[in-house]
Design a protein around this motif. Structure first.
Motif, PDB file in Angstrom:
ATOM      1  N   ASP A 156       0.823  -1.212   0.000  1.00 36.24           N
ATOM      2  CA  ASP A 156       0.000   0.000   0.000  1.00 36.24           C
ATOM      3  C   ASP A 156       0.856   1.261   0.000  1.00 36.24           C
ATOM      4  OD1 ASP A 156      -2.703  -0.915   0.030  1.00 36.24           O
ATOM      5  OD2 ASP A 156      -2.378  -1.646   2.063  1.00 36.24           O
ATOM      6  N   THR A 214       0.344  -0.946  -6.197  1.00 38.73           N
ATOM      7  CA  THR A 214      -0.054  -0.200  -5.015  1.00 38.73           C
ATOM      8  C   THR A 214      -1.445   0.377  -5.261  1.00 38.73           C
ATOM      9  OG1 THR A 214       0.651   1.523  -3.440  1.00 38.73           O
ATOM     10  CG2 THR A 214       1.012   1.959  -5.782  1.00 38.73           C
ATOM     11  N   HIS A 215      -1.973   1.124  -4.305  1.00 33.86           N
ATOM     12  CA  HIS A 215      -3.282   1.726  -4.515  1.00 33.86           C
ATOM     13  C   HIS A 215      -3.127   3.127  -5.116  1.00 33.86           C
ATOM     14  CE1 HIS A 215      -3.040   4.613  -1.187  1.00 33.86           C
ATOM     15  NE2 HIS A 215      -2.544   3.647  -0.436  1.00 33.86           N
ATOM     16  N   TYR A 229      -3.205   7.053  -5.527  1.00 33.45           N
ATOM     17  CA  TYR A 229      -2.966   8.204  -4.655  1.00 33.45           C
ATOM     18  C   TYR A 229      -3.571   9.439  -5.316  1.00 33.45           C
ATOM     19  CZ  TYR A 229       0.256   5.748  -1.526  1.00 33.45           C
ATOM     20  OH  TYR A 229       0.813   4.895  -0.594  1.00 33.45           O
ATOM     21  N   VAL A 287      -9.080   3.315   0.510  1.00 36.36           N
ATOM     22  CA  VAL A 287      -8.092   3.492   1.579  1.00 36.36           C
ATOM     23  C   VAL A 287      -8.826   3.633   2.909  1.00 36.36           C
ATOM     24  CG1 VAL A 287      -6.277   4.982   2.472  1.00 36.36           C
ATOM     25  CG2 VAL A 287      -6.437   4.541   0.016  1.00 36.36           C
ATOM     26  N   GLU A 302      -3.125   5.427   4.690  1.00 39.72           N
ATOM     27  CA  GLU A 302      -2.810   4.938   3.344  1.00 39.72           C
ATOM     28  C   GLU A 302      -2.844   3.417   3.231  1.00 39.72           C
ATOM     29  OE1 GLU A 302      -2.864   6.769   0.866  1.00 39.72           O
ATOM     30  OE2 GLU A 302      -2.766   8.693   1.870  1.00 39.72           O
ATOM     31  N   THR A 311      -5.114   0.092   2.595  1.00 45.57           N
ATOM     32  CA  THR A 311      -6.388  -0.175   1.951  1.00 45.57           C
ATOM     33  C   THR A 311      -7.309  -0.997   2.851  1.00 45.57           C
ATOM     34  OG1 THR A 311      -5.378  -2.082   0.850  1.00 45.57           O
ATOM     35  CG2 THR A 311      -5.500  -0.028  -0.394  1.00 45.57           C
ATOM     36  N   SER A 371       0.040  -3.383   5.538  1.00 48.09           N
ATOM     37  CA  SER A 371      -0.472  -3.252   4.175  1.00 48.09           C
ATOM     38  C   SER A 371      -1.449  -4.385   3.872  1.00 48.09           C
ATOM     39  CB  SER A 371       0.679  -3.259   3.168  1.00 48.09           C
ATOM     40  OG  SER A 371       0.176  -3.314   1.847  1.00 48.09           O
TER      41      SER A 371
END
Length: 433
Positions: free
Chosen positions: A4, A35-36, A38, A60, A64, A66, A96
């Protein structure tokens, strides 16, 4: 690489993933980061040297990380794994959710998996108990674990009850050329203490709020330069107003990583008041910039720097005040030569060495066979009286979901992406990470 935590957010895990990926690419491997999203940074981005990053729009939850959904990420992760011909999934960060889910689904698909732990956690509070149980679920079916310090290894082995022979210690590193000392060191007429940290309770922000007024009243020629942001930022602002320290305490907020050196070289001392730390890359960066480091003696911090570069303190207000006073006296009297710090750091920490050691882990697990389904189920079942049964159910459901996905959207119909062109190293097997 799955986590994450990645750019544009600054931090130790983010830097570790980026620099390790770059060095593995230089060694001939193909590396993809998942990753997620931003903010508006979503979709697929390509960074230096063809490092591809998938910014997936997951929800999220906190700091930060998820939302832990267990199964909902499987369709898109499966698609990426197949598209990129991934052979090893390397997750980073205990907190994460994306890391844990990605490793879980990768094991179901028969891919090799590695986990790197960057943090230390306790055993008593509810959050730690739940986090440790989650870690046990993930690591009961992992091919190998990497920790950034020996203290971190001991903590991880105890929390996840994992065989220590399946855990390696590979520290973080820095690019020393990016953290050169100032050509002209700042004058010692006024001593400047630099603080660079996320302003959270576990990073010692409350200690900073308490000790700064005491040290400023004790040492009239001492100033503070504080970089970082977080929920404790307002406490520092209120402290500065209450004690009228506006001309001695500068709060500059969050800074980009490329600006870290510019902040560091303005000071003489780096103060790190963290309550828990597995490694502390910022300590290495500060020492490389020629700063004397004052830090708490917690976690893996004593392993990071030689004693000549550090003044240690206990994680309490009085001890930190004493340690900082001692460090200021050393700088003022010139009893410590910080000009040699950069050269020593350059010899001690190098991302090329970290990548080579990580590559050795990849080759070792590549030579091993994945455990069969029965072994996986038994490993999960032994994770606890109630949790074990829940974990087994999760594995069974994941296998069913994978079978359903293979029927609905066969892997053979997923288009394979064209890899970034680069020279191949002869005689070495290349991994898709």
């Amino acid at each position: 690489m799955l986590s994450d935590f990645f750019y544009p957010q600054p931090g130790g895990v983010e830097l570790h993933i980026y620099h390790l990926s770059q060095k593995l690419i230089e060694r001939g491997h193909s590396v993809v980061v998942i990753t997620h999203a931003y903010g508006d940074r979503t979709g697929v981005r390509t960074l230096t040297n063809g490092l591809k990053v998938y910014y997936v729009p997951f929800a999220v939850l906190y700091r930060e990380a998820t939302f832990p959904s267990v199964f909902s990420a499987f369709p898109i992760l499966r698609n990426i794994y197949i598209r990129e011909k991934i052979s090893i999934v390397h997750g980073h960060g205990t907190f994460s959710s994306l890391c844990h889910e990605g490793i879980f689904h990768a094991n179901t698909m028969g891919l090799k998996t590695v986990f790197t732990d960057h943090s230390l956690f306790g055993f008593a509070d509810v959050g730690s108990i739940l986090g440790n149980k989650l870690l046990k679920f993930t690591l009961s079916d992992i091919d190998h674990v990497i920790c950034v310090s020996h203290t971190c290894k001991e903590n991880t082995v105890l929390r996840a009850t994992i065989d220590p022979t399946r855990v390696s210690v590979i520290p973080n590193a820095v690019i020393a050329e990016d953290f050169q000392p100032a050509q002209k060191p700042p004058s010692t007429d006024h001593i400047t203490v630099v603080v660079m940290s996320r302003l959270f309770q576990n990073k010692g922000a409350d200690l900073l709020t308490a000790l700064i007024p005491r040290v400023c009243s004790k040492i009239p020629y001492l100033n503070f330069l504080i970089a970082g942001d977080g929920p404790k930022f307002i406490d520092l602002e209120q402290m500065r107003e209450q004690y009228q320290l506006q001309d001695r305490v500068e709060l500059i907020g969050s800074v980009k990583h490329e600006e870290v050196r510019d902040v560091m070289i303005q000071g003489h001392i780096y103060l790190h008041a963290s309550l828990t730390e597995a490694f502390g890359t910022v300590l290495v960066e500060a020492a490389s910039c020629g700063l004397l480091v004052v830090t708490t003696k917690v976690g893996g911090i004593p392993e990071v720097l030689p004693s000549q570069m550090t003044v240690f303190a206990n994680p309490d207000e009085d001890s930190l005040v004493d340690a900082l006073t001692e460090a200021v006296a050393s700088i003022k009297e010139g009893t410590i030569d910080t000009s040699r710090f950069h050269g020593r750091i350059k010899d001690m920490y190098d991302w090329g060495d970290v990548a080579a050691r990580t590559e050795s882990v990849y080759r070792a697990i590549d030579a091993q066979d994945k455990p069969d389904l029965l072994t996986r189920l038994v490993g999960h079942y032994e994770c606890g009286l109630f949790a074990g049964k829940l974990f087994v159910l999760c594995v069974v459901v994941d296998i069913f979901l994978w079978t359903l996905l293979e029927w609905w959207y066969p892997g053979d119909s997923i288009e394979i992406v064209k890899k970034w062109p680069r020279k191949k190293r002869n005689g070495m097997k290349k991994f898709q990470i």
